[in-house]
Enzyme design. Structure first.
Site, PDB file in Angstrom:
ATOM      1  N   GLU A 289       0.830  -1.198   0.000  1.00 15.56           N
ATOM      2  CA  GLU A 289       0.000   0.000   0.000  1.00 15.56           C
ATOM      3  C   GLU A 289       0.874   1.261   0.000  1.00 15.56           C
ATOM      4  O   GLU A 289       1.267   1.704   1.078  1.00 15.56           O
ATOM      5  CB  GLU A 289      -0.933  -0.032   1.218  1.00 15.56           C
ATOM      6  CG  GLU A 289      -1.801  -1.293   1.273  1.00 15.56           C
ATOM      7  CD  GLU A 289      -2.768  -1.323   2.446  1.00 15.56           C
ATOM      8  OE1 GLU A 289      -3.106  -0.243   2.989  1.00 15.56           O
ATOM      9  OE2 GLU A 289      -3.194  -2.431   2.832  1.00 15.56           O
ATOM     10  N   TYR A 290       1.186   1.871  -1.156  1.00 11.27           N
ATOM     11  CA  TYR A 290       0.755   1.535  -2.504  1.00 11.27           C
ATOM     12  C   TYR A 290       1.899   1.831  -3.444  1.00 11.27           C
ATOM     13  O   TYR A 290       2.625   2.822  -3.240  1.00 11.27           O
ATOM     14  CB  TYR A 290      -0.457   2.356  -2.924  1.00 11.27           C
ATOM     15  CG  TYR A 290      -1.627   2.261  -1.983  1.00 11.27           C
ATOM     16  CD1 TYR A 290      -2.444   1.113  -1.984  1.00 11.27           C
ATOM     17  CD2 TYR A 290      -1.898   3.275  -1.081  1.00 11.27           C
ATOM     18  CE1 TYR A 290      -3.518   1.012  -1.126  1.00 11.27           C
ATOM     19  CE2 TYR A 290      -2.969   3.172  -0.217  1.00 11.27           C
ATOM     20  CZ  TYR A 290      -3.772   2.041  -0.235  1.00 11.27           C
ATOM     21  OH  TYR A 290      -4.825   1.931   0.630  1.00 11.27           O
TER      22      TYR A 290
ATOM     23  N   TRP B 169     -12.941  -7.972   6.604  1.00 17.09           N
ATOM     24  CA  TRP B 169     -11.909  -7.584   7.572  1.00 17.09           C
ATOM     25  C   TRP B 169     -12.623  -7.237   8.876  1.00 17.09           C
ATOM     26  O   TRP B 169     -13.310  -6.231   8.938  1.00 17.09           O
ATOM     27  CB  TRP B 169     -11.116  -6.376   7.080  1.00 17.09           C
ATOM     28  CG  TRP B 169      -9.954  -6.104   7.992  1.00 17.09           C
ATOM     29  CD1 TRP B 169      -9.993  -5.463   9.186  1.00 17.09           C
ATOM     30  CD2 TRP B 169      -8.591  -6.510   7.788  1.00 17.09           C
ATOM     31  NE1 TRP B 169      -8.747  -5.431   9.750  1.00 17.09           N
ATOM     32  CE2 TRP B 169      -7.868  -6.058   8.913  1.00 17.09           C
ATOM     33  CE3 TRP B 169      -7.929  -7.193   6.777  1.00 17.09           C
ATOM     34  CZ2 TRP B 169      -6.501  -6.274   9.054  1.00 17.09           C
ATOM     35  CZ3 TRP B 169      -6.576  -7.403   6.911  1.00 17.09           C
ATOM     36  CH2 TRP B 169      -5.867  -6.951   8.030  1.00 17.09           C
TER      37      TRP B 169
END
Length: 1444
Positions: A582-583, A808
């Site tokens: 990320e990222y 999540w």
């Protein structure tokens, strides 16, 4: 280029513009062509001078003459005073002109804005730009002040004499209402040689520098009728109105010519030709000498012959002859200049890019002046797509130029050359010619549409559950892998694996936090696909690890990284791997440098290698649902390599949006209460990724088992247009009791709140966002997904042929009881950390009670590694059993007290009852290690075993270890203050205030808050590096090399986090440290007392470490597990409570850096010095670029280079006008200077704090807070803060918090004391304040569908906020004193007669309109009225106000 001013609304710097006179740029509901650039103040002055322009204007120029300038103003104009902002802008305009940057072959035209002041400048090309800058603008501000116009909201200055053409006109106008309509009108008049008429005017005489002589109109006064008007505009009676006088149809003798300009009459044209008027009229066959028929741009003969044909012919390649539009152009003047008709001009441009006809023409557009193929349009510096991207080559004939430079991800390209994925970018609203759009829309030129591209259904609809392997680190809300409902998932992802600097796969914080245990259990899952996820946000963005992915994918390292990952997956028999970077290519992640644009292609190459190494395993990647970040992924090509994509369609909004005007549609502040899982935005993200080329059946869509929370700005206002509190780095939401992160709260915690109805204000499903909304405790707002919402989303995604869903995370869904074999989660986590199987039942586990002192692990201690001794003597089971006795038998009887816990443990091990390991050594009889025989001698059968020796001796190390710090940070401060603090800190405290605050600050309640902040932060900064050094030197860990260093760091973090919590907690009266934070008589004494706080906190930490609580047992387990604190083949821990000189020196440095790094900038702030950091806007190679604000010597002594940006640490010294308090007759200009004491910083004083550290720390705080001041004090419990302070890095965000801004922003605040509160937070970087003249506002709703739009009222507020606007009104009726678009604010006196006036301030209007919107907004409209008391010439008066 920008299409409206809303796009520039958040910019606080000077803005310079170019746009057409005829483009109504104030209309926010239509599109415009606005070219803009920002200036940090000195930018024009630091550009290279255009010596060619300067030479051309000065060569053969006539001598300067005296000219009469008019300064006028409009007393009744609405808006705020322009004077302060005009000073800033005229200084910069002078730089622009003096350096030759203006035009020389056409008028110099420039628009600008600073704050709410809008400025327009017009200089005819026959006037010398440099002369105007040096002689006229230099005295403009003083002239305005002397003309009694200093409070006026609209002011102008002009040189404009009858009989002169527009070439000899100068004008500058400034308005204080933030708009440009009157500015455009003024410049348009000057361009036509029409002078402005002022209600109030003063004439002044000054030097007029010329390029060409003034026209002597009196010479021709007897020849030309004096009342005949000169040409001031192009006349037109039809669409083909422009006359083409004498266009040559065949070759013949042609005449020399002159062109008509605004203000010309035949006499001035003859003068230009150098002939008599009679000859001029003869050559041109003029019989009617009425000048009003002249057309600007029209050609006339200056000699005998035929007028030439000026109409252009196509270029040799077939392209038309082109012309670039200027600000004062219109079709009539262009046509006249090139012997064309307006109809011809229109016909030539039917296919010209962005041609929308003659009304208006847009500045810098390239148009055709002849037949031929349409030209390429002008490039735009900020164009991302389409034919206007800089450097775009002309394609082959027949190419659709709309398709050039398509957007990444096949995103839509609008007519402005901007890429996007929403309907604003994706709907083609063209009006004819290419590159056009319907008014009020952005249009679309390529890859238009927002439909989701559906592929075939997936063979298997994936159901992915992420498991946070680190969840045992939390204080509660635990889940063991065995508790995952595997029937609900096809895949379980373990989060997270990490990589070392050598690209070895690691399970981070493994043993110390139980993550390794859970990973081992995860590997045993059967029937569900097991994937290890490597990376995550923290790993990808932490300053210590962000480079691992970036470097790992490069050609030099990708094979090594891929091979190590593949080997790990195969060695652990997992089913696949997920890479969560990320990222790649990200340029704006706070705290780390911008990434390389090559990241994406390197990442793709790495995935290809990884896939080849794991051909039979699942390879997946995580991808963001944000265009800004996803565009760094070559996602279509990646999809061909990976099995599917974990698509993170959550965290679409959060606290980080604050102050970001681009983050939320319809919310300029970015601080609106928006769902982070909005269904409309999620569907837009699905469109984006499928349009980009990823088959929908490879997209696994995210849902969440947590919510994003905010602290509402106002109780009761919880809709999507309501706002939340806090800046980007300062969430004021209540943290969950287990997740302990403001702005992030688990579903389990949400459900617990819902179970307590007394806390719940609102609980509903928002239909538009398809999100659960919870409002609780009056002002706490959470957007989340219940199981019902998640199930409905899953069905939607399945219907769209998506590849599945991912949740999540499994461990956030509910509170779980400890596994049935454990009596508590404390017992379970302790066993896990000790590597004891928590599922084994029984009173005594293992064989530790049967071992004796003759065991090899006792006899051969110096030849056996510590961990092996610990294991062979079964110490883990011994500790587990002792804890079990405490929690199940002794604690219920003895209670949660320090002596009770130690007594319980010692009794279990038959070690006597006199031990008290929670007391400072040598007290408590827990400071001397004992031999195995000593333990074996207790009891009848020696059942304590040698394991008891290892555990007890570990306790003594802890006791001595803690006391070691006490001797440095407690005993040497507390006992006689004759050690480190006495010589190093205390001796410097006497000079501290004199050095950094010559005028000591007045005592304030704020001191106590500052002291408490430093208590936790400073303890971390002192203790963390100390503990890290001690743990790192333990034989058990030193022998492990890099892995041991990581363990030492993990243990340090655990110990420090525990210590910080103790430092700020309320402790029982029996605790040894009885220090209380209290303000002293001086600031230095108050801050100095924190040293006692640190030492007492250390003593209290030891006391509570042995009190038997869940958190203390967890930390004790972490400290002693795996034999960290025992002797072994590497030697014995060399810890005692006597202090070495080297340790004293180390702690001296720790204390000095921690104390002064925090105290120096804080003292500057509270003493009123107002030190701040200037962001120069220049790279480090610039040499003293801020001479307008600082002397060269100040710049050279106050600068630091950080991330190749040049910064300065200065303060505003003295009064803003450069005079002393006595105000001498002659004042010297004041500059920013170095704050008091800065010159005393050195390696041997004040903790060795450096100028660079003070600047870098402040900038880091500013950046972390979303490029805004006012960020929170660093949280010592934050993982990144803890890591930074452990490395003595006091530049961690929130430790040093001086404000940051540009020089011109600070200068405006300093030089406008009436609008700037020098005691306000952030001064002088705070925005200018408005004027308040009224109080006691009342409100009454008047909102209807005909009421003004909320957006217009917000713009009205923006235009006057922070200004010195003040309106004086008589009693003769209602008066609209501020307006924008549909929104007006008016006032009217109530019940007072006579010659009376009253005043209303800009801040009054802002306050009232803000409250009215919050109370009465309805369907985008608001209307209200009320009363207030306002000051006036007859005292306080009742006034009625209205918003209409």
């Amino acid at each position: 280029m920008y299409h409206n001013f809303d796009q520039l609304a958040s910019c606080q710097e000077s803005l310079f513009y170019s746009f057409s006179f005829l483009d109504p740029v104030d209309d926010a509901h239509t599109g415009h062509h606005i070219y803009a650039c920002t200036s940090f103040g000195p930018d024009w002055g630091n550009l290279p001078a255009n010596t060619t322009n300067l030479l051309l204007q000065s060569s053969d120029a006539p001598e300067p003459v005296n000219g009469t300038y008019q300064i006028g103003y409009w007393p009744a104009a609405t808006g705020s005073s322009v004077l302060s902002s005009l000073v800033t802008l005229t200084n910069q305009l002078r730089q622009y002109l003096v350096r030759g940057l203006g035009s020389i072959d056409r008028p110099t035209i420039l628009f600008a804005r600073y704050g709410s002041t809008s400025v327009g400048l017009y200089i005819g090309q026959a006037l010398d730009n440099r002369g105007i800058g040096e002689n006229v603008l230099s005295s403009l501000s003083d002239s305005i002040a002397s003309a009694n116009a200093s409070l006026a909201a609209s002011v102008a200055m002009q040189f404009c004499e009858p009989g002169q053409t527009s070439h000899h006109v100068f004008g500058l106008i400034a308005t204080g209402n933030g708009t440009f309509d009157s500015v455009q009108a003024a410049l348009s008049s000057w361009s036509k040689a029409k002078c402005l008429t002022f209600p109030v005017v003063q004439n002044i005489t000054g030097t007029l520098s010329l390029v060409k002589p003034l026209f002597n109109a009196s010479y021709y006064a007897t020849t030309v009728h004096p009342t005949r008007p000169p040409v001031s505009h192009a006349t037109s009676t039809s669409s083909n109105a422009t006359s083409v006088r004498g266009r040559a149809l065949a070759p013949r003798t042609t005449c020399s010519t002159v062109q008509v300009v605004s203000g010309n009459c035949y006499d001035s044209l003859a003068s230009e030709c150098g002939i008599t008027l009679a000859k001029f009229l003869q050559y041109n066959k003029v019989t009617d000498d009425d000048c009003s028929t002249l057309v600007i741009g029209e050609h006339f003969c200056c000699s005998a012959g035929q007028l030439p044909d000026f109409s252009p012919k196509p270029q040799s390649d077939g392209t038309c002859t082109t012309y670039t539009i200027k600000a004062n152009d219109n079709c009539e003047t262009i046509a006249a200049s090139y012997s064309l008709t307006v109809d011809e001009l229109e016909n030539y441009n039917n296919d010209t890019w962005a041609w929308e006809g003659c009304n208006p023409l847009y500045v810098n557009n390239i148009i055709c002046l002849s037949e031929g193929n349409a030209p390429m349009p002008a490039s735009l510096a900020n164009a991302e797509c389409g034919p206007q991207v800089p450097g775009t080559l002309t394609p082959a004939r027949g190419t659709n130029i709309s398709t050039l430079n398509e957007c990444p991800l096949n995103a839509c390209c609008d007519v402005w050359g901007q890429c996007g994925t929403t309907s604003d970018f994706c709907i083609n609203t063209g009006t004819g010619a290419p590159g056009t759009a319907k008014n009020g829309t952005n249009g679309c030129i390529s890859n238009c549409g927002t439909a989701i591209v559906q592929s075939d259904k997936p063979a298997t609809y994936r159901k992915v559950g992420f498991y946070e392997g680190f969840n045992l680190q939390r204080p509660c809300l635990y889940q063991d892998v065995s508790q995952i409902d595997l029937s609900a998932y096809t895949h379980i992802y373990f989060a997270f694996g990490a990589l070392s600097s050598s690209y070895e796969v690691q399970i981070p914080n493994g043993t110390a936090t139980g993550t390794t245990y859970e990973f081992d259990l995860f590997k045993q899952i059967v029937g569900t696909t097991r994937i290890l996820s490597i990376g995550g946000w923290a790993f990808s963005t932490d300053p210590s690890t962000y480079m691992i992915f970036r470097d790992g994918v490069t050609s030099a390292n990708r094979l090594t990284m891929a091979t190590n990952i593949a080997d790990f997956i195969k060695d652990h028999d997992l089913d696949g791997v997920n890479i969560d970077w990320e990222y790649p290519g990200a340029s704006d992640i706070p705290g780390i440098p911008a990434a390389s644009t090559d990241d994406g292609t390197n990442y793709l190459a790495f995935l290809a290698v990884l896939k080849n190494l794991l051909p039979d395993k699942e390879i997946t990647i995580a991808a963001p649902a944000s265009y800004w970040y996803l565009k760094g992924f070559p996602i279509k090509d990646m999809a061909e390599l990976v099995d599917y994509v974990i698509y993170m369609t959550y965290d679409l909004h959060g606290q980080w949006d604050s102050h970001n005007q681009w983050s939320q549609e319809g919310c300029p502040t970015g601080a609106c209460l928006r769902s982070d899982v909005n269904i409309t935005e999620t569907e837009g993200a699905l469109s984006m990724i499928t349009k980009a080329g990823v088959p929908s059946n490879q997209v696994v869509v995210g849902v969440t088992s947590y919510g994003r929370s905010f602290a509402m700005a106002e109780a009761g206002c919880y809709g999507p247009d309501c706002t939340y509190l806090g800046s980007a780095d300062d969430s004021q939401a209540t943290p969950g009791k287990c997740t302990q992160s403001a702005g992030y709260i688990a579903n389990a915690e949400i459900l617990a709140i819902l179970a307590n109805s007394s806390r719940v204000n609102e609980n509903y499903i928002d239909i538009d966002s398809n999100t659960n909304i919870l409002v609780y405790d009056d002002t706490q707002w959470v957007g989340w997904m219940s199981e019902g919402i998640k199930n409905s989303r899953k069905s939607v995604y399945q219907g769209l042929s998506m590849g599945g869903w991912t949740d999540w995370a499994t461990d956030l869904q509910k509170f779980n009881d400890a596994p049935f074999t454990s009596t508590s989660w404390t017992k379970f986590t302790s066993d896990v950390i000790l590597d004891v199987d928590p599922y084994v039942e029984g009173n005594r586990t293992g064989n530790w009670t049967s071992l004796t002192c003759s065991d090899a692990a006792v006899q051969d201690a110096l030849y056996m590694p510590c961990s092996q001794r610990w294991s062979e003597l079964d110490a883990s089971n011994a500790w587990s059993d002792a804890i079990n006795v405490w929690t199940t038998i002794d604690e219920p009887k003895l209670g949660n007290t320090e002596p009770g816990f130690t007594l319980s443990i010692m009794n279990t091990f038959h070690a006597g009852e006199s031990m008290n390991c929670g007391s400072i050594a040598p007290n408590g009889a827990c400071s001397t290690t004992e031999t195995c025989a000593w333990f074996e001698g207790f009891g009848d059968s020696g059942e304590s075993g040698p394991a008891a020796m290892l555990i007890y001796n570990s306790f003594t190390v802890i006791n001595e270890l803690t006391d070691k710090l006490v001797d440095q940070a407690y005993s040497q401060l507390w006992y006689a203050i004759n050690g480190i603090a006495a010589t190093y800190i205390d001796n410097q405290l006497s000079d501290f205030e004199d050095t950094f605050a010559p005028v000591p600050p007045a005592k304030s309640d704020e001191w106590l808050d500052i002291l408490i902040d430093l208590l936790g932060l400073g303890l971390t900064a002192v203790a963390a590096p100390f503990f890290d050094g001690v743990f790192g030197a333990l034989p058990a860990l030193e022998a492990l090399g890099e892995a041991g260093a990581q363990v030492a760091q993990d243990v340090t973090y655990s110990a420090i986090a525990y210590g910080v919590s103790i430092a700020t907690s309320t402790l029982p009266s029996a605790a040894p440290g009885d220090w209380t934070a209290e303000s002293q008589d001086s600031f230095s004494a108050t801050m100095g007392s924190v040293l006692y706080g640190w030492s007492n906190a250390t003593a209290n930490q030891l006391y509570t470490l042995f009190n038997g609580s869940e958190t203390s047992i967890t930390l004790l387990t972490t400290l002693i597990s795996d034999g960290k604190l025992i002797e072994g083949s590497g030697g014995a821990p060399s810890v005692g409570y006597q202090v070495s000189d080297s340790t004293s020196s180390d702690v001296e440095a720790f204390i000095g850096k921690a104390f002064f790094g925090y105290s120096i900038p804080t003292l500057w702030t509270i003493s009123g010095s107002a030190a701040f950091v200037i962001d120069s806007g220049y790279p480090c190679s610039a040499q003293n670029p801020l001479t307008d604000y600082m002397t060269a010597s100040t710049q050279e002594s106050t600068y630091a280079c950080y991330n190749d940006n040049l910064y300065y640490l200065v303060y505003p010294d003295g009064t803003e006008d450069g005079c002393s308090d006595q105000h001498e007759e002659k004042c010297v200009k004041k500059y920013f200077t170095a704050p008091p004491g800065l010159d005393t910083l050195s390696s041997t004083t004040w903790g060795g704090i450096t100028l660079s550290e003070l600047i870098e720390g402040s900038v880091n705080t500013y950046i972390a807070n979303g490029n805004a001041n006012g960020g929170p004090v660093a949280d010592p419990m934050d993982a990144l803060t803890l890591k930074d302070l452990s490395n003595q890095n006091i530049t961690t965000p929130g430790y040093i918090r001086l404000p940051v801004c540009t020089a011109q922003v600070a200068w405006a605040s300093w030089t406008n004391p009436a609008q700037s509160n020098s005691s306000a937070s952030g001064y002088p970087c705070n925005p200018l304040q408005g004027v308040t003249k009224c109080s006691g506002y009342t409100y009454e709703d008047e909102t209807t569908s005909a009421s003004p739009s909320v957006s217009d009222c917000k713009t009205l507020m923006k235009n006057i906020a922070g200004t010195s606007g003040e309106w004086t009104t008589g009693i003769d009726g209602q008066r609209a004193i501020a307006k924008y678009g549909t929104c007006k604010f008016g006032v009217q006196n109530v019940g007072v007669t006579g010659d009376v006036t009253y005043n209303t301030g800009s801040q009054d209007i802002v306050n009232i309109v803000t409250e009215a919107i919050s109370k009465y907004e309805w369907e985008g409209h608001v209307g209200a009225k009320g009363y207030m008391k306002c000051s006036g010439d007859a005292g306080s008066q009742k006034v009625e106000w209205g918003l209409y």
